[in-house]
Write a protein that holds these residues in place. Structure first.
Motif, short mmCIF file in Angstrom:
data_model
loop_
_atom_site.label_atom_id
_atom_site.label_comp_id
_atom_site.label_asym_id
_atom_site.label_seq_id
_atom_site.Cartn_x
_atom_site.Cartn_y
_atom_site.Cartn_z
N PHE A 1 0.83 -1.20 0.00
CA PHE A 1 0.00 0.00 0.00
C PHE A 1 0.86 1.26 0.00
CE2 PHE A 1 0.14 -1.87 4.21
CZ PHE A 1 0.36 -0.83 5.11
N CYS A 2 0.33 2.27 -0.69
CA CYS A 2 1.04 3.52 -0.93
C CYS A 2 0.16 4.71 -0.59
CB CYS A 2 1.48 3.62 -2.40
SG CYS A 2 2.49 2.24 -2.99
N LYS A 3 0.79 5.86 -0.45
CA LYS A 3 0.08 7.10 -0.16
C LYS A 3 0.24 8.05 -1.34
CE LYS A 3 0.07 11.04 3.02
NZ LYS A 3 0.74 11.66 4.21
N LYS A 4 -0.88 8.71 -1.69
CA LYS A 4 -0.82 9.69 -2.77
C LYS A 4 -0.25 11.00 -2.26
CE LYS A 4 -4.67 8.15 -5.69
NZ LYS A 4 -5.99 8.56 -6.27
N ASP A 5 0.48 11.69 -3.12
CA ASP A 5 0.97 13.02 -2.80
C ASP A 5 -0.23 13.96 -2.67
OD1 ASP A 5 3.66 14.81 -2.96
OD2 ASP A 5 1.97 15.89 -3.83
N LEU A 6 -0.21 14.86 -1.68
CA LEU A 6 -1.34 15.73 -1.43
C LEU A 6 -1.65 16.65 -2.60
CD1 LEU A 6 -0.72 16.68 2.32
CD2 LEU A 6 -2.43 15.11 1.40
N ARG B 1 -1.47 14.21 -7.22
CA ARG B 1 -2.20 13.00 -6.87
C ARG B 1 -1.76 11.78 -7.68
NH1 ARG B 1 -4.11 12.99 -2.17
NH2 ARG B 1 -5.97 11.72 -2.67
N ASP B 2 -0.95 12.01 -8.72
CA ASP B 2 -0.48 10.87 -9.51
C ASP B 2 0.85 10.35 -9.00
OD1 ASP B 2 0.80 13.18 -10.20
OD2 ASP B 2 1.07 12.63 -12.29
N ILE B 3 1.37 10.93 -7.94
CA ILE B 3 2.63 10.47 -7.35
C ILE B 3 2.32 9.59 -6.14
CG2 ILE B 3 4.74 11.16 -6.15
CD1 ILE B 3 4.83 13.63 -7.84
N LEU B 4 2.96 8.43 -6.07
CA LEU B 4 2.74 7.49 -4.98
C LEU B 4 4.00 7.34 -4.13
CD1 LEU B 4 0.76 4.61 -6.73
CD2 LEU B 4 -0.13 6.25 -5.08
N TYR B 5 3.78 7.30 -2.82
CA TYR B 5 4.86 7.07 -1.87
C TYR B 5 4.65 5.70 -1.22
CZ TYR B 5 5.72 12.09 -2.26
OH TYR B 5 5.98 13.35 -2.75
N TYR B 6 5.70 4.94 -1.15
CA TYR B 6 5.60 3.62 -0.51
C TYR B 6 5.38 3.78 0.99
CZ TYR B 6 7.05 -0.94 1.31
OH TYR B 6 7.09 -2.13 1.97
N LYS B 7 4.44 2.98 1.54
CA LYS B 7 4.18 3.02 2.97
C LYS B 7 4.51 1.70 3.66
CE LYS B 7 3.18 6.17 4.59
NZ LYS B 7 4.05 7.32 4.97
N ASP B 8 3.98 0.59 3.13
CA ASP B 8 4.25 -0.68 3.81
C ASP B 8 3.69 -1.83 2.96
OD1 ASP B 8 5.16 -2.44 5.70
OD2 ASP B 8 3.99 -1.60 7.37
N ARG B 9 3.83 -3.04 3.47
CA ARG B 9 3.27 -4.21 2.79
C ARG B 9 2.84 -5.24 3.83
NH1 ARG B 9 8.31 -6.17 -0.65
NH2 ARG B 9 9.07 -4.06 -0.24
N ILE B 10 1.94 -6.14 3.43
CA ILE B 10 1.42 -7.19 4.29
C ILE B 10 1.67 -8.53 3.62
CG2 ILE B 10 -0.67 -8.19 5.31
CD1 ILE B 10 -1.83 -5.36 5.44
N PHE C 1 -2.04 1.83 -12.64
CA PHE C 1 -0.61 2.02 -12.45
C PHE C 1 -0.14 3.26 -13.20
CE2 PHE C 1 1.37 -2.32 -11.27
CZ PHE C 1 0.56 -2.34 -10.15
N ASN C 2 -0.54 3.36 -14.46
CA ASN C 2 -0.07 4.44 -15.30
C ASN C 2 -0.54 5.80 -14.79
OD1 ASN C 2 1.24 2.81 -17.16
ND2 ASN C 2 -0.68 2.30 -18.17
N LYS C 3 -1.78 5.84 -14.30
CA LYS C 3 -2.33 7.10 -13.81
C LYS C 3 -1.63 7.54 -12.53
CE LYS C 3 -6.92 6.32 -15.76
NZ LYS C 3 -8.33 6.03 -15.45
N LEU C 4 -1.09 6.57 -11.81
CA LEU C 4 -0.53 6.88 -10.49
C LEU C 4 0.98 7.00 -10.49
CD1 LEU C 4 -2.79 4.54 -8.35
CD2 LEU C 4 -3.00 7.00 -8.65
N THR C 5 1.60 6.99 -11.65
CA THR C 5 3.05 7.12 -11.70
C THR C 5 3.44 8.59 -11.79
OG1 THR C 5 2.83 6.65 -14.04
CG2 THR C 5 3.62 4.87 -12.65
#
Length: 576
Positions: free
Chosen positions: A407-412, A415-424, A568-572
């Protein structure tokens, strides 16, 4: 051929193409491991099935049939996914009515009420084009018993003829396939090895893969097939045992099919130079090969392994349960279907890991092992609200892969930039449905929620979807993830560490290059479908020509691209 007594008309494509083809008279010897030979002259092969040897012969025969009012059907070898209204989309195994085949690359066809163009290399023509009646219900009650008996006898005779048609197609295509493999090994590989200044050993290994091993295997297979072939009464042939005997040997196609995309890329690089184009054409002429480019010949094994299940399915259809070959044909069909499925799945996974690698390198602040260290497929993705024990809610974008949930967090602002947060780790988790209302574990009111609980530590992860439909999709996706992991284990589905490493290296190299160029709609990589769809027309004309190498790169088993890749493409991130 028109059957009497009210029988349905049927015909075989083979019966319409028995004229001898023009060509050389060299002998094509099939040499087995013991050194014995079985000769098939070029003329004999042409007479047996010239449509595979004469350029344009297949299109000519099909158009003649269509002009005569006959209905021509083809079966899809692979999925054809399109976003263009003038292209016909279908899945492997779908039946397409061919309405126009004058163009060698693109045919016009119909599925249900949809008519459009489709690539000819994606399909196989049915041998028997028209169906036999399943029963004699069409016979009037007042007919005499003798007439009914004669009618049933005619049905049996016609069914035998249809089985003969399929048997002969299997035999003829095997002989011609051996000719193609021989031409590749002797016409291309042998000549390439003589010119060490033009080709390195690594290049030849990439371009031709293990096709020499396939040639050796297929010679033995054809030799055993010929022993089971009844020349006098082909419908009595018992060839099922041959496929069962060699089923493990067909696994060598996996290596070739996995390597084929790399072969296309390497060959494309060489073909940009005139000396290589001239060299390969000289090889073709010297070997007196048919007028097909080298990449067309190299596609043949990929097509061949996908045709076997279709051929056997058609053969099984015209093999009665009383036939001595019925059980073996049925088992052979299942065996070859499994071989083709495994090969297709391995190819699809290799394509998948490239996309996953490109996605990962676009994520900001990535931590820990690569996704590919454990996963090779994206199962589902979307937004969920993650709720902590303290009741704090976090909007996150989740990506469910086999074995893990990232799971990732969107830039405020972006919004198309994702930051890594963690994994399960999904291997340790149990999925639990949660009713709407107050949750006893978190002591808060929830809606459209579900939990993932760690079986070892009993740690609980609570998620809420925006809609009930979204929750349902996530629940189904989590179940699908567990099934796929189990199926992979049973199938022996593995991606080598070297392939994973290469995928990550390519992704990082590609991203570095794209950072210097202009992005596509702000994305560092083009949408996956951009390389899959050759035309963007809105009028009924033959699709514009595209490089031949690209056509053959297309003609490979592909599962329908997931909509998740568009996410994926929209969020890169943007890159300037």
């Amino acid at each position: 051929m028109v059957a009497r007594g009210g029988m349905a008309r049927f015909w075989s494509l083979e019966s319409l193409q028995m004229a001898a083809a023009d060509g050389g008279t060299e002998s094509s010897a099939l040499v087995d491991d013991n050194g014995s030979e079985e000769d098939y002259s070029y003329e004999e092969l042409c007479q047996a099935t010239p449509r595979y040897l004469q350029p344009g012969g297949e299109q000519l025969a099909i158009n003649e049939l269509i002009s005569d009012g006959s209905i021509v059907h083809a079966e899809a070898l692979w999925d054809h996914v399109t976003m263009d209204d003038q292209e016909l989309g279908f899945k492997a195994g779908d039946v397409i009515r061919v309405l126009e085949a004058s163009n060698k690359d693109w045919w016009w066809g119909r599925i249900e009420d949809k008519e459009a163009w489709f690539p000819a290399s994606f399909v196989r023509l049915r041998v028997n084009q028209e169906e036999l009646p399943e029963n004699c219900s069409s016979i009037q009650d007042e007919e005499q018993d003798a007439d009914i008996s004669k009618h049933r006898q005619k049905i049996a005779e016609n069914k035998d003829q249809m089985r003969t048609n399929v048997i002969q197609e299997i035999m003829n295509t095997e002989r011609v396939y051996i000719k193609h493999l021989k031409d590749i090994c002797e016409g291309y590989i042998r000549q390439c090895r003589k010119h060490t200044g033009m080709f390195t050993t690594a290049q030849l290994s990439t371009i031709f893969g293990n096709i020499e091993d396939i040639y050796k295997f297929q010679r033995k297979f054809l030799k055993d097939l010929e022993k089971q072939y009844n020349k006098e009464e082909p419908h009595l042939s018992e060839i099922g045992s041959c496929f069962l005997q060699h089923q493990e040997g067909f696994a060598i196609y996996s290596e070739y099919c996995n390597n084929h995309p790399s072969a296309c890329i390497e060959l494309s690089k060489l073909m940009k130079q005139g000396k290589y184009r001239h060299f390969f054409e000289a090889c073709r002429l010297l070997q007196q090969m048919i007028d097909i480019a080298i990449d067309g010949f190299l596609l043949t094994p990929v097509q061949k392994i996908c045709k076997y299940p279709l051929q056997l399915a058609e053969l099984l259809k015209y093999t009665t349960q009383e036939h001595s070959d019925y059980n073996d044909i049925k088992a052979a069909y299942e065996a070859m279907k499994n071989v083709a499925c495994l090969i297709n799945e391995r190819k699809r996974r290799l394509e998948s890991i490239d996309k996953i690698a490109r996605w990962q390198v676009s994520i900001v602040d990535w931590e820990g092992p690569d996704v590919l260290a454990r996963s090779s497929e994206l199962i589902h993705s979307g937004e969920l609200t993650k709720i902590s024990k303290q009741g704090k809610s976090q909007q996150r974008t989740f990506f469910l892969f086999d074995h893990q949930l990232v799971f990732c967090k969107k830039d405020l602002l972006r919004r198309d930039i994702l930051y890594y947060k963690d994994r399960i780790d999904m291997d340790e988790m149990e999925l639990v449905d949660t009713e709407d209302g107050r949750d006893k574990d978190f002591n808060i009111n929830v809606k459209n929620a579900f939990k993932i609980i760690n079986r070892a530590t009993e740690e609980i992860h609570l998620f809420c979807a925006k809609k009930q439909e979204d929750k349902k999709r996530w629940m189904e996706a989590c179940g699908s993830e567990r099934r796929r992991v189990q199926e992979d284990k049973e199938m022996g589905m593995e991606i080598s560490e070297n392939q994973k490493k290469q995928a990550m290296q390519n992704a990082r190299k590609s991203r570095h290059g794209k950072m210097k160029g202009v992005s596509y709609n702000g994305c560092p990589m083009p949408p996956p479908h951009q390389s899959l769809h050759p035309i963007h027309q809105r009028h009924i004309t033959v699709p514009t020509s595209i490089p031949q190498q690209q056509v053959f790169a297309l003609a490979e088993p592909k599962r329908k691209p997931s909509l998740f890749w568009h996410t994926f493409n929209k969020l890169t991130p943007f890159k300037k």
